[in-house]
Design an enzyme around this catalytic site. Structure first.
Site, PDB file in Angstrom:
ATOM      1  N   MET A 153      23.299  12.036  27.837  1.00 47.03           N
ATOM      2  CA  MET A 153      24.353  12.185  28.842  1.00 47.03           C
ATOM      3  C   MET A 153      25.292  11.075  28.727  1.00 47.03           C
ATOM      4  SD  MET A 153      25.618  14.273  30.558  1.00 47.03           S
ATOM      5  CE  MET A 153      27.373  14.058  31.476  1.00 47.03           C
ATOM      6  N   GLU A 197      27.477   9.656  22.643  1.00 51.32           N
ATOM      7  CA  GLU A 197      27.727   9.324  24.017  1.00 51.32           C
ATOM      8  C   GLU A 197      28.550   8.235  24.178  1.00 51.32           C
ATOM      9  OE1 GLU A 197      26.388  11.752  25.816  1.00 51.32           O
ATOM     10  OE2 GLU A 197      24.973  12.568  24.224  1.00 51.32           O
TER      11      GLU A 197
END
Ligand SMILES: [Zn+2]
Length: 883
Positions: free
Chosen positions: A271, A306
């Site tokens: 994330m 990411e």
């Protein structure tokens, strides 16, 4: 839990937020079971909102509310209402900024869904995308509300010596009772889905990066202490990513600090929280003896992905969740190009297309088919799909193909400059590309709204008199749910022509200058392209580099495919020729099986393999792909009614026949490269390991004592996980009498390495051995198996239901029933992961009647479970819609 009527949310209903948040100050008093959160929101009415309502509606789920105050005035219970999903505050000020102060508590330990703040081993961490922040505190939890965050974390010094959040650390101090605090400030406005906090006993490796403008950025990777020796590759990958984004897109990192934390319990891969990425350990930890070459490559790809989000996702984010492909499609495209530049362009492209065609095309053809920009959803977590990500990346790739690399960079520069700090739409992205390149993408936009995989039907005609070769291309797309009729798409098709002697033929088309390769653009339902000045009939190399995500129907004889395999200059199409040739041969054998004929391998395949094996190759990874047969799930995707037994039987027959007829060549290659094994990680050594292990796979298909000895020897003496894993995989899939001994010794060797044990589960879940279903069932009772760990669930239940076609789809339905029971057990523990597992059952229409009815029964059993989550309900119920 499921509402009486789960609500569907529509793109067409989008309205701007009624209120905005200028900034938020958060403080957390951290505790495993009762974390206290205080949030101070500086808010105002959105000047763009037309709503006259003075009620402020904040999102919040599963929170224990303690107090609410507006401008320091505590509210009494008549001034607000709480529901399961919201907090409504009556009459907030309309004409000035106001401060909302909220106190609430949460229980991270009870949070097995792993959304919001939760406990992973002893570490507290967060996952907020898509709508997890509302499980931390009341907020306007939507991506178009962007604000600056200041976060103070307070915790016990022994339990939580490390306290991290987004941005830069601005202050820290000591408190009574062995506690300490750290304050963080993120100067960049962001939506709350990018918020993160991490607290725990973590070790860190540090490095630094000097940006193109000369700023020094401190880089830190945090892991549990036992993993500190497995972070070097991740750190190097991060530095490579930062450099690549500067060189390729001119994008520089903005904060002074970049942190990555590896977490053992994680629903996704990783994330991109601003300045504080939280990663699944799987995409951080690597040591040569614990991680395979492909793990190393995936780690670099995900770290890159990411990192690239810092611009394509964080500084410019999505207006609403229907626009998810804006950040994901573009960022997947960026990470694909990054990996291609770091490794082998040809191999990376082929690997990506393989995945797209087996898995995304199936999604596109199934009951859950949706456009890359969906127009409705019940649970947004269900739309983190291959379509939004992988097909989304293909659409961005087509834009680059149409405007060229320079044009694409011009477009991306304009996009980053114009929308920095904003929440925008897919259409804004396309418009910028149009404007920068003075091009019209009106028709191209249909790729964003139309679901389904287009089919191109090709007809060719050579005219001896006119010396012309015409290619007629007809496009069509089967109806998908709620889209019965499709409009023609704008499809870029890269094309080359080969002369009969194998040389490259000149392309003369209309008024284009003669060239060696051309991009043709299909816009009509049907179009004919006439190539001139051809003395003889050419062989067409169509859709080079897989220039569009389509299925091509073109008559090609095995001889023509063998010709392309020998002569095509396009690396993708060369591989495609090999792949099509072996697919056609396998399908022929399946017909023979049906008719009860004796099986015989077409000698053309052996000859082609021989030719390939005699040539010298720089890129051995590419050679490995040329020598690999199509996967069973790819072959299934090509069939009207999937016959899992015939696919397996025919494919194994081809493997065994090739092994018999080419065993000397395979053995020679194996020995040559096995001897040269150096344990290094450069492209050359990785390629050598790859080809060696392909040969090993063929040799063991002979099921001979000699081949068993070779593979056991490799298993026992392997110095790296690639070799050890390759050997064990082959052993697990064979009739080798020492199989159980090898599996057991592997388990004993690695029982303390969670990621390696995941592999051990997966190998057994994917085995084609007769006892594989029983093994999988037994493994659910293994002490190392737990439903609360998503990686474990994926490694056993996910692998069995999604990668073991033969045994999961056993005709007696035991696989389906097993999966339904696992999903029901998982539903209350982790709805998001449970809903992912349903995909094993969604393709029921593709099977025979018996299997169809068994799969439907399993889906019905899932739907009828009390307390079914809306995640699982949406996927299971949509799968059953007739049509
Ligand atoms: Zn992403």
């Amino acid at each position: 839990m499921r509402d009486a009527n789960p609500q569907t949310i529509y793109l067409k209903d989008y309205t701007v937020p009624e209120y905005l948040i200028e900034n938020v100050e958060l403080s957390f008093i951290l505790d495993e079971e009762k974390t206290r959160v205080v949030s101070k929101l500086t808010m105002l009415k959105n000047p763009l909102s037309h709503s006259q309502d003075s009620t402020l509606i904040l999102h919040g789920e599963g929170l224990e509310l303690i107090r609410v105050a507006i401008d320091e005035q505590p509210l009494n219970e008549t001034q607000y209402q709480q529901s399961n999903e919201c907090l409504n505050i009556d009459s907030v000020p309309q004409d000035k900024t106001f401060i909302v102060e909220i106190g609430n508590t949460i229980n991270p330990k009870a949070n097995t869904a792993l959304e919001g703040l939760y406990l992973s081993s002893t570490m507290l961490c967060t996952q907020c995308e898509a709508e997890g922040f509302r499980k931390i505190t009341y907020f306007l939890d939507r991506p178009d509300v962007m604000c600056s965050f200041k976060t103070t974390l307070i915790g016990d010094k022994d339990k939580y010596p490390v306290l991290l959040s987004n941005g830069n650390k601005i202050a820290e101090g000591e408190l009574q009772n062995n506690r300490h605090w750290v304050a963080w400030e993120d100067p960049f406005k962001k939506p709350c889905y990018l918020f993160a906090l991490v607290a725990g006993q973590l070790e860190c490796i540090e490095d630094s990066f000097t940006t193109m403008s000369g700023r020094d950025i401190s880089l830190q990777i945090f892991v549990e202490q036992s993993d500190i020796d497995k972070c070097d590759h991740a750190m190097q990958s991060l530095k490579n990513s930062m450099r690549w984004d500067e060189q390729t897109y001119g994008r520089e990192y903005d904060l002074d600090l970049y942190m990555i934390v590896a977490v053992g319990h994680f629903n996704m891969g990783a994330m991109e929280n601003k300045g504080l990425n939280v990663f699944n350990t799987k995409f951080v930890l690597a040591r040569p003896d614990t991680a395979t070459d492909s793990d190393y490559e995936h780690i670099e790809g995900v770290i890159g992905h990411e990192y690239f989000h810092n611009w394509s996702g964080n500084r410019i984010t999505c207006r609403d969740w229907f626009q998810l492909s804006l950040k994901e499609g573009f960022t997947v495209f960026r990470d694909q190009e990054f990996t291609a530049d770091q490794t082998s362009k040809a191999v990376k492209r082929i690997e990506d297309v393989k995945m797209l065609r087996t898995r995304q095309f199936a999604e596109d053809a199934g009951p859950l088919s949706h456009p890359i920009r969906p127009d409705s959803y019940i649970e947004i977590n269900n739309f983190y799909t291959l379509t939004v990500y992988e097909k989304g990346a293909e659409v961005v790739r087509m834009i680059q193909t149409l405007v060229g690399k320079t044009g694409f960079r011009k477009g991306s520069d304009l996009y980053f400059q114009r929308y920095d700090g904003q929440a925008v739409t897919c259409d804004d992205f396309v418009s910028t590309m149009e404007e920068a390149n003075d091009i019209d993408f009106e028709q191209f936009r249909r790729w964003y709204s139309q679901a389904g995989t287009p089919v191109l039907e090709i007809e060719q005609e050579y005219n001896q008199q006119l010396k012309t070769h015409s290619i007629t291309i007809r496009q069509s797309c089967a109806p998908t749910p709620r889209q019965p009729a499709k409009q023609p798409l704008h499809i870029p098709i890269q094309l080359g022509l080969l002369a009969a002697d194998g040389s490259v033929a000149d392309i003369c088309l209309d008024d284009h200058a003669p060239c060696k390769e051309i991009l043709i653009e299909l816009k009509e339902q049907q179009q004919t392209f006439v190539f001139e000045k051809l003395e003889e009939r050419p062989v067409v190399s169509l859709l080079r580099g897989f220039s569009a995500p389509v299925n091509v129907k073109m008559q090609q004889s095995l001889e023509e495919l063998a010709f392309l395999l020998s002569h095509d200059t396009d690396t993708f199409n060369r591989w495609e020729a090999a792949h099509k040739m072996s697919s056609q041969i396998i399908f022929g054998l399946m017909d023979d099986i049906k008719q009860g004929k004796d099986l015989e391998l077409n000698p053309l395949l052996v000859q082609s393999y021989q030719t390939i094996l005699q040539q010298s190759w720089d890129d051995l990874s590419y050679l490995s792909l040329l020598l690999s047969l199509p996967a069973e799930n790819y072959l299934a995707g090509q069939m009207e009614v999937i016959d899992v037994d015939a696919i397996h039987k025919a494919r194994v027959f081809v493997e065994q026949s090739l092994a018999e007829q080419l065993q000397n060549q395979f053995l020679e290659l194996y020995q040559r490269y096995h001897k040269e094994e150096s344990g290094q990680f450069d492209a050359g050594t990785i390629g050598r390991r790859r080809i060696k292990n392909i040969c090993l796979g063929y040799l063991v298909k002979l099921e001979s004592t000699e081949s068993y000895q070779i593979v056991e020897e490799q298993f026992k003496t392997a110095k790296n996980m690639t070799d050890q894993m390759a050997a064990l995989a082959v052993i697990t899939d064979s009739a080798n009498p020492n199989k159980l001994m090898c599996l057991d010794s592997f388990y004993q060797q690695w029982k303390d390495e969670a990621l390696v044990i995941d592999k051990w589960f997966t190998l057994q879940a994917c085995s084609s051995s007769d006892d594989s279903f029983n093994t999988v069932q037994d493994l659910t009772q293994h002490p190392a198996f737990e439903l609360t760990n998503p990686n474990r669930v994926r490694s056993l239940i996910g692998a069995f239901s999604q990668a073991n076609q033969l045994h999961f789809h056993a005709a007696n339905g035991q696989g389906y029933n097993f999966l339904a029971n696992q999903i029901i057990a998982l539903n209350l523990i982790n709805p998001q992961v449970a809903s992912r597992m349903v995909s094993g059952l969604t393709q029921w229409k593709r099977f025979d009647e018996n299997r169809q009815s068994l799969m439907k029964k399993a889906l019905e059993k899932i739907i009828n479970t009390p307390d079914i989550s809306k995640d699982v309900y949406e996927i299971a119920s949509k799968s059953l819609v007739p049509g």
